[in-house]
Design a protein around this motif. Sequence first.
Motif, mmCIF file in Angstrom:
data_model
loop_
_atom_site.group_PDB
_atom_site.id
_atom_site.type_symbol
_atom_site.label_atom_id
_atom_site.label_comp_id
_atom_site.label_asym_id
_atom_site.label_seq_id
_atom_site.Cartn_x
_atom_site.Cartn_y
_atom_site.Cartn_z
ATOM 1 N N ILE A 37 -42.542 10.742 23.456
ATOM 2 C CA ILE A 37 -41.736 11.947 23.209
ATOM 3 C C ILE A 37 -40.599 11.935 24.215
ATOM 4 O O ILE A 37 -40.829 12.019 25.417
ATOM 5 C CB ILE A 37 -42.574 13.228 23.333
ATOM 6 C CG1 ILE A 37 -43.724 13.200 22.334
ATOM 7 C CG2 ILE A 37 -41.714 14.457 23.105
ATOM 8 C CD1 ILE A 37 -44.684 14.359 22.456
ATOM 9 N N ILE A 38 -39.376 11.802 23.736
ATOM 10 C CA ILE A 38 -38.227 11.677 24.624
ATOM 11 C C ILE A 38 -37.193 12.738 24.304
ATOM 12 O O ILE A 38 -37.265 13.413 23.278
ATOM 13 C CB ILE A 38 -37.601 10.268 24.531
ATOM 14 C CG1 ILE A 38 -37.079 9.990 23.113
ATOM 15 C CG2 ILE A 38 -38.622 9.210 24.927
ATOM 16 C CD1 ILE A 38 -36.392 8.641 22.978
ATOM 17 N N GLY A 39 -36.230 12.888 25.189
ATOM 18 C CA GLY A 39 -35.175 13.883 25.020
ATOM 19 C C GLY A 39 -34.607 14.267 26.364
ATOM 20 O O GLY A 39 -35.166 13.957 27.414
ATOM 21 N N ARG A 40 -33.480 14.949 26.327
ATOM 22 C CA ARG A 40 -32.831 15.374 27.558
ATOM 23 C C ARG A 40 -33.635 16.472 28.242
ATOM 24 O O ARG A 40 -34.522 17.073 27.647
ATOM 25 C CB ARG A 40 -31.415 15.877 27.251
ATOM 26 C CG ARG A 40 -30.466 14.784 26.797
ATOM 27 C CD ARG A 40 -29.144 15.348 26.352
ATOM 28 N NE ARG A 40 -29.278 16.125 25.124
ATOM 29 C CZ ARG A 40 -28.257 16.675 24.482
ATOM 30 N NH1 ARG A 40 -27.044 16.552 24.958
ATOM 31 N NH2 ARG A 40 -28.437 17.359 23.376
ATOM 32 N N ASN A 41 -33.307 16.750 29.504
ATOM 33 C CA ASN A 41 -33.950 17.849 30.214
ATOM 34 C C ASN A 41 -33.694 19.156 29.459
ATOM 35 O O ASN A 41 -32.564 19.439 29.055
ATOM 36 C CB ASN A 41 -33.389 17.966 31.642
ATOM 37 C CG ASN A 41 -33.800 16.813 32.523
ATOM 38 O OD1 ASN A 41 -34.844 16.208 32.307
ATOM 39 N ND2 ASN A 41 -32.989 16.489 33.516
ATOM 40 N N GLY A 42 -34.741 19.956 29.304
ATOM 41 C CA GLY A 42 -34.620 21.219 28.581
ATOM 42 C C GLY A 42 -34.793 21.093 27.086
ATOM 43 O O GLY A 42 -34.605 22.069 26.355
ATOM 44 N N GLU A 212 -35.480 2.750 17.135
ATOM 45 C CA GLU A 212 -34.538 3.636 16.449
ATOM 46 C C GLU A 212 -34.381 4.957 17.188
ATOM 47 O O GLU A 212 -33.264 5.471 17.339
ATOM 48 C CB GLU A 212 -35.028 3.891 15.027
ATOM 49 C CG GLU A 212 -34.960 2.681 14.114
ATOM 50 C CD GLU A 212 -35.619 2.942 12.777
ATOM 51 O OE1 GLU A 212 -36.233 4.025 12.623
ATOM 52 O OE2 GLU A 212 -35.533 2.078 11.888
ATOM 53 N N VAL A 213 -35.484 5.517 17.662
ATOM 54 C CA VAL A 213 -35.429 6.821 18.323
ATOM 55 C C VAL A 213 -34.750 6.704 19.686
ATOM 56 O O VAL A 213 -33.956 7.572 20.072
ATOM 57 C CB VAL A 213 -36.847 7.422 18.455
ATOM 58 C CG1 VAL A 213 -36.809 8.705 19.268
ATOM 59 C CG2 VAL A 213 -37.429 7.692 17.075
ATOM 60 N N ILE A 214 -35.028 5.635 20.413
ATOM 61 C CA ILE A 214 -34.362 5.442 21.703
ATOM 62 C C ILE A 214 -32.860 5.272 21.497
ATOM 63 O O ILE A 214 -32.044 5.810 22.263
ATOM 64 C CB ILE A 214 -34.957 4.232 22.446
ATOM 65 C CG1 ILE A 214 -36.363 4.576 22.954
ATOM 66 C CG2 ILE A 214 -34.065 3.811 23.612
ATOM 67 C CD1 ILE A 214 -37.058 3.443 23.664
ATOM 68 N N ARG A 215 -32.469 4.547 20.453
ATOM 69 C CA ARG A 215 -31.044 4.383 20.162
ATOM 70 C C ARG A 215 -30.394 5.737 19.879
ATOM 71 O O ARG A 215 -29.289 6.017 20.345
ATOM 72 C CB ARG A 215 -30.862 3.432 18.976
ATOM 73 C CG ARG A 215 -29.402 3.069 18.721
ATOM 74 C CD ARG A 215 -29.250 2.079 17.566
ATOM 75 N NE ARG A 215 -29.814 0.791 17.917
ATOM 76 C CZ ARG A 215 -30.873 0.259 17.320
ATOM 77 N NH1 ARG A 215 -31.497 0.914 16.358
ATOM 78 N NH2 ARG A 215 -31.326 -0.921 17.686
ATOM 79 N N SER A 216 -31.088 6.601 19.153
ATOM 80 C CA SER A 216 -30.556 7.944 18.873
ATOM 81 C C SER A 216 -30.437 8.758 20.162
ATOM 82 O O SER A 216 -29.468 9.495 20.356
ATOM 83 C CB SER A 216 -31.464 8.676 17.884
ATOM 84 O OG SER A 216 -31.515 8.013 16.647
ATOM 85 N N TYR A 217 -31.416 8.614 21.032
ATOM 86 C CA TYR A 217 -31.405 9.335 22.306
ATOM 87 C C TYR A 217 -30.236 8.906 23.181
ATOM 88 O O TYR A 217 -29.525 9.738 23.750
ATOM 89 C CB TYR A 217 -32.726 9.089 23.025
ATOM 90 C CG TYR A 217 -32.766 9.534 24.467
ATOM 91 C CD1 TYR A 217 -32.611 10.872 24.812
ATOM 92 C CD2 TYR A 217 -32.966 8.611 25.492
ATOM 93 C CE1 TYR A 217 -32.659 11.282 26.131
ATOM 94 C CE2 TYR A 217 -33.021 9.011 26.814
ATOM 95 C CZ TYR A 217 -32.861 10.340 27.128
ATOM 96 O OH TYR A 217 -32.899 10.739 28.443
#
Length: 390
Positions: A37-42, A212-217
Motif C-alpha cells: 500500500i503506497i502513496g504520499r504522506n497524508g 504499474e502501481v509504483i509507476r503511477s505513484y
Amino acid sequence: MLKRFRGRNGHSNSEQRSIWALKNVSLEVQNGECVGIIGRNGAGKSTLLKVLSRITLPTKGYAEIRGRVGSLLEVGTGFHPELTGRENIFLNGVILGMSRNEVRSKFDQIVEFAEVEKFIDTPVKRYSSGMYLRLAFSVAAHLEPEILLVDEVLAVGDARFQKRCLQKMDQVAKQGRTVLFVSHNMAAVRQLCTKAFLLGGGGVEATGSVSEVIRSYLRQSFDSASADLRQIADRKGKGEVRIAAVRFEDEEGNSMPGLTSGSPGRLVLTVESAKPHRRVQACVGVLDAHHQRVMYLNSYFVGDDIEELPQNGELVCKIPRVHLAGEYNLELWVKTEAIMQDRISDAGTMDVIEGNFHGTGKPVHPDFQVALMDYKWEAQQATNGVIEEG
C-alpha cells in the motif's frame, strides 16, 4: 450567539472543513497475498491499517476480516510501558488469541530475533526506541498471525535490522500468510509484494501489478511542467540554438520526477531555434555533490550522428539501465557543425529514485556509492597457491 459559529447553510465551520482520511475505499485482498500500500504522506495509508486492525472505527462502511490479525503500526503498538518485555510478549499473544503454551513455544525465537535477552525482564518503558521496535516487530512476526499489517517498519532502525525485517516478512509471505505492507521504500515493495494499491486523497487511485502501481505513484509526484531553463543567464555559446527545458521520462515516454536506479529511462532536452540545424552534437554531464563529473553522456562518444535538428525540436538521450543512486547536478550543452551553441554549467538537479537495481529488493544507499555496476560474488580454489609469510 450560536449562529455566529455556523455557516450560511446552517452547518458549523468545523463540519465544512472536515477532511476524510478515507472515503469510498473499496479493496479486496485474498488469502496468502502480499500487498503493498503506497502513496504520499497524508494519503490515508496508516488510517487504513488502523481501521483494519480495529484500532480506529470507521465513520461509515465496514472492514470484513477473516483470520487472526497481527499488526505493527507504530513503535510498540499494543505494548504496556510498565510491563517487562517478557510480559508484553505473553500479553500480545493473548490479544492474538493464542494460548500460553503457543506463546511459550515461540518465546525463544522472539527474544533471539529482537536481541533483547539481557533486558527481557526490564519494563519496556526503559528500552531505547530501537529495542522497542525490534521486540515489537519480532512479536508481530513470530506469533504467527494469519494476517500481518506492517506500517513503515523500515523507517526506523539501522540497516542491519531493516534487512532482517525484510527477510522475515518475505518468509512470512512465502508461508502463505497474508501481508499488508505500507512503505515508501519502493525497492522493498517490489521485492515482497505481488500486488499493490495506490492511495491518494483518502481513496484508491490505482490497483494492479506492483510495477504499474509504483509507476503511477512516481508519476503522481511529478510536476508535469519541465524544468524551465529559459531564465538561466549564466550560459555560453553562439545562441542560435538554446536549451529551453529538461525533463525525465520512463522508457514509454511518461514524465517522471527523475530516473530510477536499475531501470530504463530517458533524458529529454527541449531546444529552441529559429531554423533547423545540421550535424548536431548533444551532451549531458552528471556531477556529484562535490561537483566531480560522474558521467558524460556525449552523443559523439557513442557515435550517434544527429544529422538534423528540427526547428524547436527535442534531443532525447535513451538510457537502457540507470547505474546511479542519489542526487546529481546537471550540465548541458548543444553544438551544431562543431560550434558551441548553448552551454549551461548549472542546469539544476536530477534525482535517481531508489529502485531494485540488483534484483534482490535490497535498497542501494547513496551514502555508500554514487555509481553502480552489475557484479556477482563467488568462491573458488586459489590458483596461485597459499600465500607464504615473508
